[in-house]
Design a protein around this motif. Structure first.
Motif, mmCIF file in Angstrom:
data_model
loop_
_atom_site.group_PDB
_atom_site.id
_atom_site.type_symbol
_atom_site.label_atom_id
_atom_site.label_comp_id
_atom_site.label_asym_id
_atom_site.label_seq_id
_atom_site.Cartn_x
_atom_site.Cartn_y
_atom_site.Cartn_z
ATOM 1 N N VAL A 12 -7.501 6.539 11.130
ATOM 2 C CA VAL A 12 -6.547 7.281 10.475
ATOM 3 C C VAL A 12 -5.093 6.766 11.010
ATOM 4 C CG1 VAL A 12 -5.618 9.420 10.071
ATOM 5 C CG2 VAL A 12 -7.913 9.217 10.299
ATOM 6 N N LEU A 13 -4.329 6.034 10.495
ATOM 7 C CA LEU A 13 -3.079 5.395 10.746
ATOM 8 C C LEU A 13 -1.765 6.220 10.113
ATOM 9 C CD1 LEU A 13 -4.191 1.837 10.455
ATOM 10 C CD2 LEU A 13 -3.894 3.219 12.670
ATOM 11 N N GLY A 14 -0.895 6.039 10.611
ATOM 12 C CA GLY A 14 0.450 6.494 10.065
ATOM 13 C C GLY A 14 0.908 5.288 9.458
ATOM 14 N N ALA A 15 2.065 5.279 8.783
ATOM 15 C CA ALA A 15 2.626 4.067 8.178
ATOM 16 C C ALA A 15 4.030 4.198 7.701
ATOM 17 C CB ALA A 15 1.913 3.425 7.050
ATOM 18 N N PHE A 16 4.906 3.198 7.763
ATOM 19 C CA PHE A 16 6.362 3.424 6.992
ATOM 20 C C PHE A 16 6.240 3.086 5.423
ATOM 21 C CE2 PHE A 16 7.522 1.228 11.184
ATOM 22 C CZ PHE A 16 7.785 2.502 11.893
ATOM 23 N N GLU A 17 5.464 2.089 5.184
ATOM 24 C CA GLU A 17 5.076 1.892 3.728
ATOM 25 C C GLU A 17 3.921 1.404 3.631
ATOM 26 O OE1 GLU A 17 9.353 -0.530 2.926
ATOM 27 O OE2 GLU A 17 7.528 -1.587 3.147
ATOM 28 N N VAL A 18 3.130 1.726 2.153
ATOM 29 C CA VAL A 18 1.732 1.247 1.830
ATOM 30 C C VAL A 18 2.293 0.600 0.361
ATOM 31 C CG1 VAL A 18 -0.477 1.856 0.979
ATOM 32 C CG2 VAL A 18 0.514 2.591 3.165
ATOM 33 N N ASP A 19 1.501 -0.439 -0.107
ATOM 34 C CA ASP A 19 1.802 -0.752 -1.584
ATOM 35 C C ASP A 19 0.506 -0.665 -2.349
ATOM 36 O OD1 ASP A 19 0.371 -3.164 -1.206
ATOM 37 O OD2 ASP A 19 2.348 -4.177 -0.642
ATOM 38 N N ALA A 20 0.770 -1.016 -3.578
ATOM 39 C CA ALA A 20 -0.410 -0.927 -4.451
ATOM 40 C C ALA A 20 -1.522 -2.058 -4.470
ATOM 41 C CB ALA A 20 0.241 -0.962 -5.976
ATOM 42 N N GLN A 21 -1.307 -2.882 -3.624
ATOM 43 C CA GLN A 21 -2.160 -4.002 -3.100
ATOM 44 C C GLN A 21 -3.030 -3.581 -1.959
ATOM 45 O OE1 GLN A 21 -2.644 -6.445 -5.507
ATOM 46 N NE2 GLN A 21 -0.747 -5.418 -6.745
ATOM 47 N N GLY A 22 -2.743 -2.419 -1.553
ATOM 48 C CA GLY A 22 -3.269 -2.061 -0.156
ATOM 49 C C GLY A 22 -3.064 -2.610 1.095
ATOM 50 N N ASN A 23 -1.475 -3.076 0.831
ATOM 51 C CA ASN A 23 -0.957 -3.710 2.326
ATOM 52 C C ASN A 23 -0.393 -2.509 2.832
ATOM 53 O OD1 ASN A 23 -1.469 -6.332 1.358
ATOM 54 N ND2 ASN A 23 0.363 -6.435 0.042
ATOM 55 N N ILE A 24 -0.129 -2.545 4.232
ATOM 56 C CA ILE A 24 0.390 -1.705 4.913
ATOM 57 C C ILE A 24 1.434 -2.283 6.040
ATOM 58 C CG2 ILE A 24 -1.629 -1.845 6.467
ATOM 59 C CD1 ILE A 24 -1.012 1.016 7.854
ATOM 60 N N ALA A 25 2.555 -1.725 5.984
ATOM 61 C CA ALA A 25 3.658 -1.827 7.036
ATOM 62 C C ALA A 25 3.836 -0.542 7.993
ATOM 63 C CB ALA A 25 4.728 -2.303 6.217
ATOM 64 N N SER A 26 3.543 -0.982 9.176
ATOM 65 C CA SER A 26 3.586 0.243 10.172
ATOM 66 C C SER A 26 4.276 -0.065 11.548
ATOM 67 C CB SER A 26 2.060 0.739 10.225
ATOM 68 O OG SER A 26 1.345 0.081 10.974
ATOM 69 N N TRP A 27 4.564 -1.203 11.627
ATOM 70 C CA TRP A 27 5.086 -1.483 13.088
ATOM 71 C C TRP A 27 6.533 -1.812 13.644
ATOM 72 C CZ3 TRP A 27 6.357 -6.312 15.387
ATOM 73 C CH2 TRP A 27 6.313 -7.521 14.240
ATOM 74 N N MET A 28 7.217 -2.300 12.303
ATOM 75 C CA MET A 28 8.629 -2.932 12.525
ATOM 76 C C MET A 28 9.556 -2.476 11.639
ATOM 77 S SD MET A 28 9.621 -6.609 13.127
ATOM 78 C CE MET A 28 11.386 -7.350 13.184
ATOM 79 N N VAL A 29 10.821 -1.988 11.970
ATOM 80 C CA VAL A 29 11.816 -1.759 11.014
ATOM 81 C C VAL A 29 13.005 -2.545 11.387
ATOM 82 C CG1 VAL A 29 13.368 -0.114 9.996
ATOM 83 C CG2 VAL A 29 11.148 0.545 10.444
#
Length: 218
Positions: A101-118
């Motif tokens: 179970v993870l948090g995220a900044f963004e998830v997209d419709a391809q199943g990609n996740i961005a969760s570590w850098m802004v």
């Protein structure tokens, strides 16, 4: 009405199965430990080396040396093990985690996740997230549906640096529970009192809306 952090954690806990080994990421995911159903047994794993993490402690139970990956004090359930981080990551990389179970900044419709850098902001860093998304087949992302400024976090394509590619199949937000298939978000449940129209308005990526979308039980 949008779900609270606690309600989000409670809904995610419904996805736990008896006998699961589960890793809880930093943020909302850590709250899931407080809502494990009484009729199942799961082992919660923290990448800093605790297998068998329990709920958050009461003031009488606090042990400053017993912490999770987010440096929050936790308890250890009966049968817990404390190991070094190398062994903990061997468990993650070896595919021995049944659910992450993870948090995220963004998830997209391809199943990609961005969760570590802004870019331009101070963020704690990658932590174990890259290993977790690479080593786990079963991942749930839990996050708010939109940012504090109202921008959608469910996108056609992630704009921030990726943590992992094509690895996310399920997302639980404060507005909805969605699954990702064939390059689209599929709306499965909505938070009590939240309309399908509001969810559609706050979802930037492609969204499939079934004829009937039930309210989630929380």
């Amino acid at each position: 009405m949008a779900l609270s952090r606690e309600q989000m954690a409670k809904r995610v806990a419904c996805e736990l199965k008896d006998g699961f080994y589960v890793n809880l990421g930093i943020g909302i995911p850590t709250l899931v430990a407080n809502y494990v159903p009484d009729d199942i047994s799961v082992m919660l794993q923290s990448e800093n080396g605790l297998l068998g993490m329990g709920a958050f402690p009461t003031e009488e139970e606090i042990d400053a040396d017993m912490i999770n990956a987010g440096k929050q004090t936790v308890t250890a359930r009966t049968g817990a093990s404390i190991v070094d981080s190398a062994e903990s990551f061997a468990m993650i990389r070896g595919g021995h985690i049944d659910l992450t179970v993870l948090g995220a900044f963004e998830v997209d419709a391809q199943g990609n996740i961005a969760s570590w850098m802004v870019p331009g902001k101070l963020v704690k860093g990658m932590g174990g997230a890259m290993d977790l998304v690479a080593g786990a087949e079963n991942i749930i992302v839990t996050m708010t549906h939109a940012s504090k400024t109202g921008e959608s976090k469910l996108l056609s394509k992630c704009e921030l640096p990726l943590t992992g590619a094509g690895c996310i199949k399920r997302v639980l937000t404060d507005l909805a529970y969605l699954e990702i298939e064939n390059g689209t978000f599929i709306l499965k449940e909505r938070a009590p009192g939240v309309s399908v129209e509001e969810i559609a308005e706050k979802t930037a990526g492609p969204l499939v809306i079934p004829d009937y979308v039930p309210e989630m039980a929380v």
